[in-house]
Motif scaffolding. Sequence first.
Motif, PDB file in Angstrom:
ATOM      1  N   PHE A 197       0.820  -1.211   0.000  1.00 50.51           N
ATOM      2  CA  PHE A 197       0.000   0.000   0.000  1.00 50.51           C
ATOM      3  C   PHE A 197       0.857   1.266   0.000  1.00 50.51           C
ATOM      4  CE2 PHE A 197      -2.609  -3.291   1.999  1.00 50.51           C
ATOM      5  CZ  PHE A 197      -3.817  -3.161   1.318  1.00 50.51           C
ATOM      6  N   ILE A 198       1.876   1.260   0.849  1.00 54.31           N
ATOM      7  CA  ILE A 198       2.809   2.385   0.934  1.00 54.31           C
ATOM      8  C   ILE A 198       4.214   1.789   0.935  1.00 54.31           C
ATOM      9  CG2 ILE A 198       3.660   4.288   2.370  1.00 54.31           C
ATOM     10  CD1 ILE A 198       0.869   4.723   3.389  1.00 54.31           C
ATOM     11  N   SER A 199       5.004   2.113  -0.071  1.00 61.52           N
ATOM     12  CA  SER A 199       6.299   1.458  -0.256  1.00 61.52           C
ATOM     13  C   SER A 199       7.234   1.619   0.937  1.00 61.52           C
ATOM     14  CB  SER A 199       6.975   1.984  -1.520  1.00 61.52           C
ATOM     15  OG  SER A 199       7.183   3.390  -1.435  1.00 61.52           O
ATOM     16  N   ASP A 200       7.163   2.760   1.601  1.00 64.80           N
ATOM     17  CA  ASP A 200       8.031   2.996   2.763  1.00 64.80           C
ATOM     18  C   ASP A 200       7.247   2.930   4.071  1.00 64.80           C
ATOM     19  OD1 ASP A 200       6.603   5.317   2.240  1.00 64.80           O
ATOM     20  OD2 ASP A 200       8.223   6.667   2.858  1.00 64.80           O
ATOM     21  N   ALA A 201       6.246   2.033   4.122  1.00 64.93           N
ATOM     22  CA  ALA A 201       5.397   1.892   5.309  1.00 64.93           C
ATOM     23  C   ALA A 201       6.233   1.611   6.548  1.00 64.93           C
ATOM     24  CB  ALA A 201       4.385   0.778   5.096  1.00 64.93           C
ATOM     25  N   LYS A 202       5.871   2.274   7.642  1.00 54.90           N
ATOM     26  CA  LYS A 202       6.584   2.101   8.906  1.00 54.90           C
ATOM     27  C   LYS A 202       5.675   1.536  10.007  1.00 54.90           C
ATOM     28  CE  LYS A 202      10.563   3.968   7.641  1.00 54.90           C
ATOM     29  NZ  LYS A 202      10.233   4.226   6.233  1.00 54.90           N
TER      30      LYS A 202
END
Length: 258
Positions: A58-63
């Motif tokens: 969903f978000i490439s740099d998801a944290k």
Amino acid sequence: MNDYVTLLIKDYVKNYKGLKGTESNWREPVIGIASATDPMFADLKDIISSSHALPSDFISDAKSVIVFFLPFSEEIVKSNAGNIESSREWDIANIETNHLIVDINKYLYEKIREKGYSSTVLPPTYNYDEKKLISDWSHRHVGYIAGIGTFGVNNMFITERGCCGRMGSIITNMVLEHTERKEQENCLYKYNGTCKKCVKYCVAGAISINNGYPFVDKKRCNDQIYDDNIPQYSIGTGDACGKCMCNVPCSLINPVSS
């Protein structure tokens, strides 16, 4: 940042009835945070389906993954005890809570963007394969990873405020401290072998325990929900059941810690 996000969600839920004029009431949400890199997300590809998404899809740099459980009021839960078909109050609560989850997602999206980060707006339901009856993003399993509850015999998710309610989740590239995941089961049967009331109250006969292992016939459960008597309301479709969740020890509380 955890306190900031938690307060945003709690205040939004608290003020929602006045803001939107809903019929339903909610108790205080249960909120957890999971690390987007927790290895359990990859495990869901084996547990649920190979198509189950990772936060990074969903978000490439998801944290972080924020998950919240919105518990129904006691009156709503009591209204759905007994009978075969779900009560009007239960149906309306499910519909209005789905709307609330979307609105929380949109609200947090704006608040998180103000802080310079990104987040998702994920649907609360209807994101599953209608043939396999599995979801490519399970809010309940995300809740388990985030440490806010465990699964009951009926496969419902039991939090500190019970299982009667709905769940939503948000993926973000904001770094948040993850919630501690407890090992203890919240289901009385899984904890000490007692209860099994959800088996008794399932009107579809979809829940069983075979050789000590719980089993839910998803097709029977789904057929009960989508039978020929689906009520239609001005705000949506009453495609809910919830009989196995009501009038049981885990309806409103975690019975193991009570």
